[in-house]
Design an enzyme around this catalytic site. Sequence first.
Site, PDB file in Angstrom:
ATOM      1  N   PRO A  10       1.459   0.935 -14.155  1.00 18.43           N
ATOM      2  CA  PRO A  10       2.102   0.117 -15.031  1.00 18.43           C
ATOM      3  C   PRO A  10       1.520  -1.457 -15.185  1.00 18.43           C
ATOM      4  O   PRO A  10       1.011  -1.760 -14.200  1.00 18.43           O
ATOM      5  CB  PRO A  10       3.329   0.130 -14.198  1.00 18.43           C
ATOM      6  CG  PRO A  10       3.266   0.510 -12.706  1.00 18.43           C
ATOM      7  CD  PRO A  10       2.004   1.508 -13.003  1.00 18.43           C
ATOM      8  N   HIS A  80       2.424   0.215  -3.867  1.00 18.07           N
ATOM      9  CA  HIS A  80       3.146  -0.457  -2.521  1.00 18.07           C
ATOM     10  C   HIS A  80       4.402   0.505  -2.362  1.00 18.07           C
ATOM     11  O   HIS A  80       5.117   0.068  -1.422  1.00 18.07           O
ATOM     12  CB  HIS A  80       3.502  -1.739  -3.243  1.00 18.07           C
ATOM     13  CG  HIS A  80       2.312  -2.553  -3.708  1.00 18.07           C
ATOM     14  ND1 HIS A  80       1.172  -2.938  -2.762  1.00 18.07           N
ATOM     15  CD2 HIS A  80       2.101  -3.373  -4.704  1.00 18.07           C
ATOM     16  CE1 HIS A  80       0.324  -3.310  -3.814  1.00 18.07           C
ATOM     17  NE2 HIS A  80       0.753  -3.748  -4.701  1.00 18.07           N
ATOM     18  N   ASP A  87       2.751  11.572  -2.652  1.00 19.19           N
ATOM     19  CA  ASP A  87       2.720  12.963  -2.335  1.00 19.19           C
ATOM     20  C   ASP A  87       1.785  13.720  -3.631  1.00 19.19           C
ATOM     21  O   ASP A  87       1.317  14.817  -2.990  1.00 19.19           O
ATOM     22  CB  ASP A  87       4.240  13.656  -2.557  1.00 19.19           C
ATOM     23  CG  ASP A  87       4.887  13.355  -1.126  1.00 19.19           C
ATOM     24  OD1 ASP A  87       4.190  12.592  -0.415  1.00 19.19           O
ATOM     25  OD2 ASP A  87       6.231  13.380  -1.054  1.00 19.19           O
ATOM     26  N   SER A 102      -7.773  -6.851  -8.138  1.00 18.38           N
ATOM     27  CA  SER A 102      -7.446  -8.094  -7.553  1.00 18.38           C
ATOM     28  C   SER A 102      -7.430  -7.378  -5.855  1.00 18.38           C
ATOM     29  O   SER A 102      -7.640  -6.065  -5.576  1.00 18.38           O
ATOM     30  CB  SER A 102      -6.348  -8.724  -7.549  1.00 18.38           C
ATOM     31  OG  SER A 102      -4.936  -7.754  -7.493  1.00 18.38           O
ATOM     32  N   ARG A 107      -2.933 -11.402  -1.282  1.00 18.58           N
ATOM     33  CA  ARG A 107      -1.755 -11.661  -1.963  1.00 18.58           C
ATOM     34  C   ARG A 107      -0.530 -11.774  -1.308  1.00 18.58           C
ATOM     35  O   ARG A 107      -0.614 -11.879  -0.307  1.00 18.58           O
ATOM     36  CB  ARG A 107      -2.068 -11.005  -3.483  1.00 18.58           C
ATOM     37  CG  ARG A 107      -3.355 -11.067  -4.142  1.00 18.58           C
ATOM     38  CD  ARG A 107      -3.149 -10.317  -5.416  1.00 18.58           C
ATOM     39  NE  ARG A 107      -2.231 -10.808  -6.310  1.00 18.58           N
ATOM     40  CZ  ARG A 107      -1.771  -9.929  -7.346  1.00 18.58           C
ATOM     41  NH1 ARG A 107      -2.425  -8.885  -7.685  1.00 18.58           N
ATOM     42  NH2 ARG A 107      -0.934 -10.371  -8.233  1.00 18.58           N
ATOM     43  N   ARG A 111       2.438  -6.749  -1.447  1.00 17.11           N
ATOM     44  CA  ARG A 111       1.256  -5.952  -1.738  1.00 17.11           C
ATOM     45  C   ARG A 111       0.407  -5.402  -0.566  1.00 17.11           C
ATOM     46  O   ARG A 111      -0.728  -4.936  -0.722  1.00 17.11           O
ATOM     47  CB  ARG A 111       0.325  -6.945  -2.845  1.00 17.11           C
ATOM     48  CG  ARG A 111       1.151  -7.307  -3.820  1.00 17.11           C
ATOM     49  CD  ARG A 111       0.057  -8.106  -4.982  1.00 17.11           C
ATOM     50  NE  ARG A 111       1.241  -8.837  -5.831  1.00 17.11           N
ATOM     51  CZ  ARG A 111       1.653  -8.504  -6.885  1.00 17.11           C
ATOM     52  NH1 ARG A 111       1.488  -7.117  -7.374  1.00 17.11           N
ATOM     53  NH2 ARG A 111       2.132  -9.254  -7.680  1.00 17.11           N
TER      54      ARG A 111
HETATM   55  C1  DQA Z   1      -3.265  -4.066  -8.923  1.00 12.33           C
HETATM   56  C2  DQA Z   1      -2.590  -5.020  -7.927  1.00 12.33           C
HETATM   57  C3  DQA Z   1      -1.157  -4.523  -7.744  1.00 12.33           C
HETATM   58  O1  DQA Z   1      -0.557  -5.250  -6.647  1.00 12.33           O
HETATM   59  C4  DQA Z   1      -0.457  -5.018  -8.769  1.00 12.33           C
HETATM   60  O2  DQA Z   1       0.955  -4.580  -8.875  1.00 12.33           O
HETATM   61  C5  DQA Z   1      -0.988  -4.345 -10.070  1.00 12.33           C
HETATM   62  C6  DQA Z   1      -2.531  -4.456 -10.125  1.00 12.33           C
HETATM   63  C7  DQA Z   1      -4.665  -4.738  -9.122  1.00 12.33           C
HETATM   64  O3  DQA Z   1      -5.342  -3.986  -9.768  1.00 12.33           O
HETATM   65  O4  DQA Z   1      -5.211  -5.708  -8.495  1.00 12.33           O
HETATM   66  O5  DQA Z   1      -0.346  -4.130 -11.381  1.00 12.33           O
HETATM   67  O6  DQA Z   1      -3.275  -2.829  -8.701  1.00 12.33           O
END
Ligand code: DQA
Length: 143
Positions: A10, A80, A87, A102, A107, A111
Site C-alpha cells: 500500500p 509491520h 503466512d 527507507s 525510523r 516500523r
Molecule cells: C516502506 C517502509 C514502511 O515502513 C512503510 O510503511 C512503507 C514503505 C519502505 O519501502 O521504506 O510504506 O516499506
Amino acid sequence: MHEVYVLNGPNLDRLGTREPEIYGSMTFAQLADLCMTTAGQLGFRAQVRQTNDEAELIGWLHEAADGKIPVILNPAAFTHYSYALRDACAMLTAPLIEVHLSNPLAREEFRHTSVVSGVATGTIAGFGATSYVLALEALARQT
Ligand code: DQA
C-alpha cells in the site's frame, strides 16, 4: 527466461509525491521501469505489481507459491503487522527478498518489527530504488 515477481504494497503507488524526503522523487512507474530493465539485464522477466489491497497481495503470493516463482516484496506498512501476509510468504518455496526504500530500523518504533523478515531469504533496506536493484542482483546470484 526466469520469471520474478516484484510485488509492492500500500501507498507505493504514490511514490514521487509521497514524503519525497523519505522515499525519494522517483515515481512508481519509473521504479517499475528500473526493475524491468535491471531484471532484463540479469536474464529475468520481471512482473512488477502494486496494490493497496491486502487480499490482492496475498493472492499474488499464492500465484508465486503455485508457480515456484521468486519474489521481491516491498510489503510497505503490511510489513509491520500482517500475519496473513507472513503466512502467505511462508508458503513460497523459491527465494523471497524483502525490500524497503527507507531503513525502517532508523525510523519510528512501530516500523522496527517486520513480521515478514523471519520467512524471507533476506532483506535489503535503506537504499531507495537501489534496494530493488540489489535484490534483483542477489536473486541472480542465487538462481
Ligand atoms: C516502506 C517502509 C514502511 O515502513 C512503510 O510503511 C512503507 C514503505 C519502505 O519501502 O521504506 O510504506 O516499506
